[in-house]
Enzyme design. Structure first.
Site, PDB file in Angstrom:
ATOM      1  N   SER A 165     -13.596 -13.216  42.106  1.00  0.00           N
ATOM      2  CA  SER A 165     -14.898 -13.817  42.373  1.00  0.00           C
ATOM      3  C   SER A 165     -14.778 -15.328  42.283  1.00  0.00           C
ATOM      4  CB  SER A 165     -15.917 -13.334  41.346  1.00  0.00           C
ATOM      5  OG  SER A 165     -15.675 -13.949  40.092  1.00  0.00           O
ATOM      6  N   LYS A 166     -15.841 -15.975  42.684  1.00  0.00           N
ATOM      7  CA  LYS A 166     -15.819 -17.441  42.705  1.00  0.00           C
ATOM      8  C   LYS A 166     -15.651 -18.048  41.322  1.00  0.00           C
ATOM      9  CE  LYS A 166     -18.639 -17.076  46.748  1.00  0.00           C
ATOM     10  NZ  LYS A 166     -18.899 -15.623  46.719  1.00  0.00           N
ATOM     11  N   ARG A 167     -15.901 -17.248  40.307  1.00  0.00           N
ATOM     12  CA  ARG A 167     -15.782 -17.772  38.945  1.00  0.00           C
ATOM     13  C   ARG A 167     -14.353 -18.190  38.603  1.00  0.00           C
ATOM     14  NH1 ARG A 167     -19.767 -17.370  35.679  1.00  0.00           N
ATOM     15  NH2 ARG A 167     -18.451 -17.498  33.842  1.00  0.00           N
TER      16      ARG A 167
END
Length: 501
Positions: free
Chosen positions: A255-257
RNA sequence: GGCCCCAUCGUCUAGUCAGGCCUAGGACACCAGGUUUUCAUCCUGGCGACAGGGGUUCAAAUCCCCUUGGGGUCACCA
């Protein structure tokens, strides 16, 4: 020749976002599988989410795949014998299938409101029961359901999950079995008449004669719903295969995290597409267990979905960077220079026309960094020093410290400058100047670092970097001398800003 | 939490399906040395794993079971 293989696979992204790297890998594996067996690889746009689907995302997905060189034989833009290739354009077939299922009793109308469903879920959660539809509307006689629908009462169409269990063979995982009691009476058609994913995916895969459904593991729990639907519709069930997920550094679905997830992010960061392809292959698949650097032709010649690993793989940017650097080092100077050009322009170092007029100079600059960079974008950062003002070069802390330490009383460098100045009058010929300088140093019995460290700091402001005579050649005589003079002055002065407060 | 999937160095993996060739191979990263004007490249070496426990077997990283751990999924999203 052999007869054409009936093998047909697809990549079916939803145009609700940019092309995810995981999706790119799924597409790549499907494509390679088709190519290896002379089958067909098609692209189908799953745009049944009216809210979030956007034409620009569809465009971005097509562009991303094209950039990688993954070509589809059939798709929304090129058409094909099984079109259309956007699901929203196939609704007539979906409606027909829905009617058939309802008539057969394999699906039923459900009049439950969102409120009741929410309350139901809440109650189930409170009692720690498994969440899911309780089947309230299952018992409504079809005649009554039809009457209520005709009267305009909102209703969805649910699939009537039969008793028993559902089993299928996953190409990657082997036998997988679900108890049907665990499968919800899921919604096939929404209140507004729009079909849902699990419904249309079966209709379309079947209509498009897909033989192998290869997708990400997040779809594994959807598979029993789909298999049941194939049975209800009397369709032949395709083979399934679920690729392991690509994970972030936190071990969870990428994910973008924990990093960039969109393919275009890596393109924009200057990763060679060959490196992207190669790296994607390495996530879950290995050519021979030893060879790390290989091309798509090797993938096509050897890819076998049953050999894909079952466990998820963490996306290791370090290895990706290394691989990217490998491709850059192996590529030609001209090619690397061309790929780096947009980044140089973006930084404002040179305009597109200057890139033309100063081509030789630019190539020489790229040559000094080619084996040091890992991405095309990195080139633009590394040659930044060439475009800095000669009297206000930013000194890296380590470079300045080294420069000061080696400078000593400054006499060696001053003597060198006195010798160098007339040498430069006739321009900078790197090789000759390098040899002459070394001879000059040898005559004095001086250690190289005593001269080169202060010079390096003065010329580039950095602790490491290309050969100094190559740098001088790029800078030219005037700027070389200006930088040395200014730099030596700064390095000789008391260390006021040696360590930034 | 239910269900499903998974489990070899920190990371990507080979080996697992067809048990012995595995004192477990390669790569990234890391560490040490060599080369170099520095950095990078390149070369050499090092560190480092079969999650745990039971079984089956002459023999298990490989087969079976349990435990533990991780992930995915439980929408009128896909």
């Amino acid at each position: 020749m052999t007869s054409p293989s009936p093998l047909r696979v697809r990549f079916a992204p939803s145009p609700t976002g940019k092309l995810h790297v995981g999706g790119a890998r799924t597409a790549l594996f499907n494509w390679a599988f088709a190519r290896r067996h002379g089958g067909t690889f098609l692209l189908r746009i799953e745009d049944t989410d009216r809210e979030r689907s956007k034409p620009e995302y569809e465009r971005a997905i097509l562009e991303g795949l094209s950039w990688l060189g993954i070509q589809w034989d059939e798709g929304p833009d090129v058409g094909g014998p099984y079109g259309p290739y956007r699901q929203m354009e196939r609704s007539a077939q979906h409606v027909a299938a829905a009617r058939e299922l309802e008539a057969k009793g394999a699906a039923y109308r459900c009049f439950c409101t969102t409120e009741r469903l929410d309350a139901l879920r809440e109650a189930q959660a409170a009692k720690r029961e498994k969440p899911g539809y309780d089947g309230l509307c299952r018992a409504i006689p079809r005649a009554e359901a039809e009457r209520r629908v005709a009267a305009g009462e909102p209703a969805v169409l649910r699939f009537r999950v039969p008793e028993g269990h559902t089993q299928f063979v996953d190409l990657i995982r082997g036998d997988v079995t679900f108890q049907n009691a665990e499968v919800d009476d899921w919604v096939m058609v929404r209140t507004d008449g729009a079909p849902t994913y699990n419904f249309v995916v079966v209709c379309d895969d079947s209509a498009m004669a897909i033989t192998h459904v290869l997708r990400g593991e997040e779809h594994l729990t959807n598979t029993p719903k789909q298999v049941l639907l194939y049975h209800a519709l009397g369709y032949q069930v395709p083979r399934f295969g679920h690729f392991p997920l690509m994970l972030g550094t936190d071990g969870k679905k990428l994910s973008k995290r924990t990093g960039d997830t969109a393919l275009e992010d890596y393109r924009d960061k200057g990763f060679p597409k060959e490196a992207v392809l190669n790296f994607l292959c390495l996530q879950g698949w290995a050519l021979d267990g030893k060879t790390e650097v290989f091309g798509v032709e090797d993938l096509v010649a050897n890819f076998d979905p049953t050999q894909v690993s079952k466990a998820g793989s963490i996306f290791d940017i370090q290895k990706f960077l290394w691989l990217s650097g490998e491709y850059i080092r192996r590529d030609s100077l001209e090619s690397v220079a061309d790929h780096c050009a947009p980044h140089v322009v973006a930084k404002g170092w040179l305009s597109a026309s200057e890139l033309q007029s100063k081509r030789e100079w630019y190539l020489a600059a790229v040559a000094t960094e080619k084996e040091r960079i890992h991405t095309y974008a990195e080139l633009a950062e590394r040659i930044a020093y060439l475009f800095a003002p000669d009297d206000a070069l930013v000194f890296d802390d380590k470079a300045e410290a080294n420069g000061r330490k080696q400078l000593g009383d400054g006499n060696l460098v001053k003597g060198y400058v006195a010798w160098l100045t007339p040498q430069l009058a006739k321009g900078v010929e790197a090789a000759a100047l390098r040899d002459a300088t070394k001879a000059w140093m040898a005559e004095r019995g001086a250690k190289f670092p005593a001269l080169f460290q202060p010079l390096r700091c003065a010329l580039t402001g950095e602790a490491g970097g290309p050969d100094l005579f190559d740098v001088m050649a790029l800078l030219g005589p005037e700027r070389t001398l200006a930088r040395i003079e200014s730099g030596i002055r700064r390095l000789s002065a008391p260390a006021t800003t040696g360590t930034t407060p």
